[in-house]
Design a protein around this motif. Structure first.
Motif, PDB file in Angstrom:
ATOM      1  N   VAL A   1      33.589  28.901  26.530  1.00 40.40           N
ATOM      2  CA  VAL A   1      34.340  29.719  27.488  1.00 40.40           C
ATOM      3  C   VAL A   1      35.060  28.848  28.518  1.00 40.40           C
ATOM      4  O   VAL A   1      34.511  27.903  29.055  1.00 40.40           O
ATOM      5  N   ARG A   2      36.318  29.186  28.727  1.00 35.99           N
ATOM      6  CA  ARG A   2      37.131  28.517  29.745  1.00 35.99           C
ATOM      7  C   ARG A   2      37.356  29.459  30.927  1.00 35.99           C
ATOM      8  O   ARG A   2      37.305  29.056  32.068  1.00 35.99           O
ATOM      9  N   CYS A   3      37.652  30.697  30.644  1.00 36.38           N
ATOM     10  CA  CYS A   3      37.758  31.709  31.690  1.00 36.38           C
ATOM     11  C   CYS A   3      37.516  33.084  31.068  1.00 36.38           C
ATOM     12  O   CYS A   3      37.626  33.258  29.862  1.00 36.38           O
ATOM     13  N   ILE A   4      37.160  34.016  31.908  1.00 40.63           N
ATOM     14  CA  ILE A   4      36.882  35.398  31.488  1.00 40.63           C
ATOM     15  C   ILE A   4      37.865  36.304  32.196  1.00 40.63           C
ATOM     16  O   ILE A   4      38.184  36.104  33.370  1.00 40.63           O
ATOM     17  N   ARG A   5      38.322  37.313  31.500  1.00 40.83           N
ATOM     18  CA  ARG A   5      39.247  38.274  32.099  1.00 40.83           C
ATOM     19  C   ARG A   5      38.715  39.680  31.901  1.00 40.83           C
ATOM     20  O   ARG A   5      38.236  40.025  30.824  1.00 40.83           O
ATOM     21  N   ILE A   6      38.813  40.470  32.943  1.00 42.63           N
ATOM     22  CA  ILE A   6      38.450  41.882  32.888  1.00 42.63           C
ATOM     23  C   ILE A   6      39.713  42.661  32.555  1.00 42.63           C
ATOM     24  O   ILE A   6      40.706  42.561  33.268  1.00 42.63           O
ATOM     25  N   LEU A   7      39.666  43.413  31.468  1.00 48.41           N
ATOM     26  CA  LEU A   7      40.809  44.246  31.092  1.00 48.41           C
ATOM     27  C   LEU A   7      40.531  45.691  31.465  1.00 48.41           C
ATOM     28  O   LEU A   7      39.507  46.256  31.085  1.00 48.41           O
ATOM     29  N   SER A   8      41.449  46.289  32.199  1.00 43.83           N
ATOM     30  CA  SER A   8      41.341  47.704  32.544  1.00 43.83           C
ATOM     31  C   SER A   8      41.649  48.536  31.296  1.00 43.83           C
ATOM     32  O   SER A   8      42.219  48.028  30.327  1.00 43.83           O
ATOM     33  N   PRO A   9      41.288  49.816  31.318  1.00 41.12           N
ATOM     34  CA  PRO A   9      41.625  50.660  30.165  1.00 41.12           C
ATOM     35  C   PRO A   9      43.105  50.633  29.806  1.00 41.12           C
ATOM     36  O   PRO A   9      43.464  50.615  28.631  1.00 41.12           O
ATOM     37  N   SER A  10      43.985  50.572  30.812  1.00 42.99           N
ATOM     38  CA  SER A  10      45.424  50.547  30.512  1.00 42.99           C
ATOM     39  C   SER A  10      45.828  49.221  29.873  1.00 42.99           C
ATOM     40  O   SER A  10      46.697  49.199  28.996  1.00 42.99           O
ATOM     41  N   GLU A  11      45.200  48.117  30.284  1.00 39.92           N
ATOM     42  CA  GLU A  11      45.502  46.832  29.667  1.00 39.92           C
ATOM     43  C   GLU A  11      44.980  46.776  28.232  1.00 39.92           C
ATOM     44  O   GLU A  11      45.631  46.213  27.355  1.00 39.92           O
ATOM     45  N   VAL A  12      43.822  47.390  27.992  1.00 43.18           N
ATOM     46  CA  VAL A  12      43.284  47.462  26.632  1.00 43.18           C
ATOM     47  C   VAL A  12      44.246  48.249  25.754  1.00 43.18           C
ATOM     48  O   VAL A  12      44.576  47.841  24.636  1.00 43.18           O
ATOM     49  N   GLN A  13      44.746  49.368  26.267  1.00 41.74           N
ATOM     50  CA  GLN A  13      45.706  50.184  25.526  1.00 41.74           C
ATOM     51  C   GLN A  13      46.982  49.400  25.262  1.00 41.74           C
ATOM     52  O   GLN A  13      47.518  49.412  24.157  1.00 41.74           O
ATOM     53  N   GLN A  14      47.466  48.705  26.267  1.00 37.75           N
ATOM     54  CA  GLN A  14      48.688  47.904  26.120  1.00 37.75           C
ATOM     55  C   GLN A  14      48.484  46.822  25.068  1.00 37.75           C
ATOM     56  O   GLN A  14      49.372  46.571  24.252  1.00 37.75           O
ATOM     57  N   MET A  15      47.320  46.191  25.069  1.00 33.19           N
ATOM     58  CA  MET A  15      47.049  45.154  24.076  1.00 33.19           C
ATOM     59  C   MET A  15      47.026  45.723  22.672  1.00 33.19           C
ATOM     60  O   MET A  15      47.514  45.098  21.737  1.00 33.19           O
ATOM     61  N   SER A  16      46.461  46.904  22.524  1.00 29.54           N
ATOM     62  CA  SER A  16      46.414  47.487  21.188  1.00 29.54           C
ATOM     63  C   SER A  16      47.813  47.855  20.705  1.00 29.54           C
ATOM     64  O   SER A  16      48.089  47.820  19.514  1.00 29.54           O
ATOM     65  N   GLU A  17      48.697  48.176  21.635  1.00 32.45           N
ATOM     66  CA  GLU A  17      50.063  48.526  21.265  1.00 32.45           C
ATOM     67  C   GLU A  17      50.944  47.299  21.062  1.00 32.45           C
ATOM     68  O   GLU A  17      51.820  47.279  20.233  1.00 32.45           O
TER      69      GLU A  17
END
Length: 103
Positions: free
Chosen positions: A67-83
């Motif tokens: 691990v180098r860094c950890i990021r918290i993804l909000s529900p909207s960011e998770v949705q954006q990533m899936s799209e």
């Protein structure tokens, strides 16, 4: 949308449960990152090869070494990533990642 960075020593935790609990407390997300009902919040990490992976997918000891860094993804960011695939993270340098935790 603001950015918050925190430094933590992931090796000081015994397992993913402890790490996730600490991150939830740091960012006021108690119960959301480990929510079995599907809150939509996700933790991802960037390794030293700049690969983006889900926190918890690798054995703990391997994760601690990679691990180098950890990021918290909000529900909207998770949705954006899936799209949009991995563009959200790949277009951002590791130093500029929002809500990152650095070891």
């Amino acid at each position: 949308m603001g950015s918050v960075g925190r430094s933590i020593d992931v090796a000081s935790f015994k397992n993913y449960e402890e790490l996730i609990s600490a991150i939830e407390c740091m960012f006021g997300l108690e119960g959301l990152l480990n929510d079995q009902k599907g809150s939509g919040w996700k933790l991802v990490y960037v390794d030293y090869e700049n690969d983006v992976l889900l926190v918890g997918d690798d054995p703990w000891k391997e994760f601690v070494g990679y691990v180098r860094c950890i990021r918290i993804l909000s529900p909207s960011e998770v949705q954006q990533m899936s799209e949009e695939g991995m563009q959200l993270l790949n277009s951002t340098t590791v130093d500029g990642i929002n809500d990152s935790l650095r070891r």
